[in-house]
Design an enzyme around this catalytic site. Structure first.
Site, mmCIF file in Angstrom:
data_model
loop_
_atom_site.group_PDB
_atom_site.id
_atom_site.type_symbol
_atom_site.label_atom_id
_atom_site.label_comp_id
_atom_site.label_asym_id
_atom_site.label_seq_id
_atom_site.Cartn_x
_atom_site.Cartn_y
_atom_site.Cartn_z
ATOM 1 N N CYS A 82 -3.988 -20.501 29.044
ATOM 2 C CA CYS A 82 -3.784 -19.121 28.579
ATOM 3 C C CYS A 82 -4.333 -18.880 27.160
ATOM 4 C CB CYS A 82 -2.321 -18.746 28.723
ATOM 5 S SG CYS A 82 -2.102 -16.989 28.915
ATOM 6 N N HIS A 172 0.130 -20.931 33.811
ATOM 7 C CA HIS A 172 0.952 -21.937 33.128
ATOM 8 C C HIS A 172 1.622 -22.913 34.095
ATOM 9 C CE1 HIS A 172 1.019 -19.897 29.183
ATOM 10 N NE2 HIS A 172 0.988 -18.788 29.872
ATOM 11 N N GLU A 174 2.899 -25.658 33.373
ATOM 12 C CA GLU A 174 4.050 -26.251 32.658
ATOM 13 C C GLU A 174 5.296 -25.376 32.764
ATOM 14 O OE1 GLU A 174 1.553 -24.762 31.361
ATOM 15 O OE2 GLU A 174 2.217 -23.473 29.724
HETATM 16 N N1 GLN Z 1 -1.709 -12.665 25.446
HETATM 17 C C1 GLN Z 1 -1.884 -13.877 24.703
HETATM 18 C C2 GLN Z 1 -3.143 -13.813 23.841
HETATM 19 O O1 GLN Z 1 -3.966 -12.967 24.072
HETATM 20 C C3 GLN Z 1 -1.945 -15.076 25.630
HETATM 21 C C4 GLN Z 1 -0.650 -15.184 26.420
HETATM 22 C C5 GLN Z 1 -0.270 -16.564 26.808
HETATM 23 O O2 GLN Z 1 -0.759 -17.558 26.270
HETATM 24 N N2 GLN Z 1 0.678 -16.664 27.709
HETATM 25 O O3 GLN Z 1 -3.295 -14.586 22.949
#
Ligand code: GLN
Length: 202
Positions: A82, A172, A174
């Site tokens: 992410c 994710h 995890e």
């Molecule tokens: N929305 C976050 C970003 O743009 C990422 C979200 C996440 O890591 N769950 O940095």
């Protein structure tokens, strides 16, 4: 006892603890990375989810960004989830925030829209099979180049990709009690350790 495989977790912000727990569960030794020298004896690095602008800023402030790039060049595997995925991408569409830019990917932050900004779905992952995907204000990978391999897609857009020693998920594992993605990464790190040890013996 065999040497436990040391894996770094970038520990500035985000779901650091969940990755550490996951690594312990699958028999690796997690090392928190907050300074460049912490990277010295790890064989892989996980970049967690969180707020990519904050993590990017702190990475730069503590000069960890340079050290990661250096280790990447040597072949050390890096896994970004992410926000970690965002920081690894070469292009973050519409943003000039600090990043590593190591994977040939264009990515757009928070691109699933406000209504469905967090959701769960069933994914099919190459080499792993069916798995729960937890997406939290996830980015969308808009484009890939230069042999980036797609390992899983959701609605015709890649959500898990690999380019050489880089692994990326926009979801994710995890947070889904899914150990197989981390095990896949551990295999990458194990291979890297073998190569390093062979080089030492020469
Ligand atoms: N929305 C976050 C970003 O743009 C990422 C979200 C996440 O890591 N769950 O940095």
């Amino acid at each position: 006892m065999i040497n436990m495989l040391k894996i770094g977790v970038l520990a500035f912000q985000g779901d650091v603890r969940e990755h550490i727990e996951m690594l312990k569960k699958i028999g690796a030794e997690p090392i928190k990375i907050k300074l460049a020298e912490h990277l010295n004896d790890v064989y892989g690095l996980i970049m967690p989810g969180g707020e990519s602008t904050t993590i990017g800023f702190l990475m730069k402030k503590y000069k960890v960004d340079k050290a990661i790039k250096e280790r990447h060049k040597q072949g050390m595997p890096i896994y970004g989830t992410c926000a970690g995925a965002i920081l690894l991408s070469k292009e973050i569409i519409g943003s000039n925030q600090p990043k590593l830019g190591l994977a040939d990917i264009s990515i757009k932050r928070n691109d699933y829209g406000r209504q469905i900004d967090s959701f769960e779905t069933e994914l099919d992952i190459k080499g792993i099979g069916k798995s729960k995907g937890v997406f939290i204000r996830a980015p969308v990978i808009k484009n890939i180049y230069n042999g980036v391999e797609i390992l899983s897609e959701y609605k015709n857009q890649p959500v898990m990709v690999r380019q050489n020693n880089i692994l990326i998920t926009t979801f994710h594992p995890e947070l889904a009690n899914e150990t197989r993605v981390h095990k896949y990464f551990l295999n990458m790190a194990q291979e890297y350790r073998q190569i390093r040890e062979m080089q030492k013996d020469l």
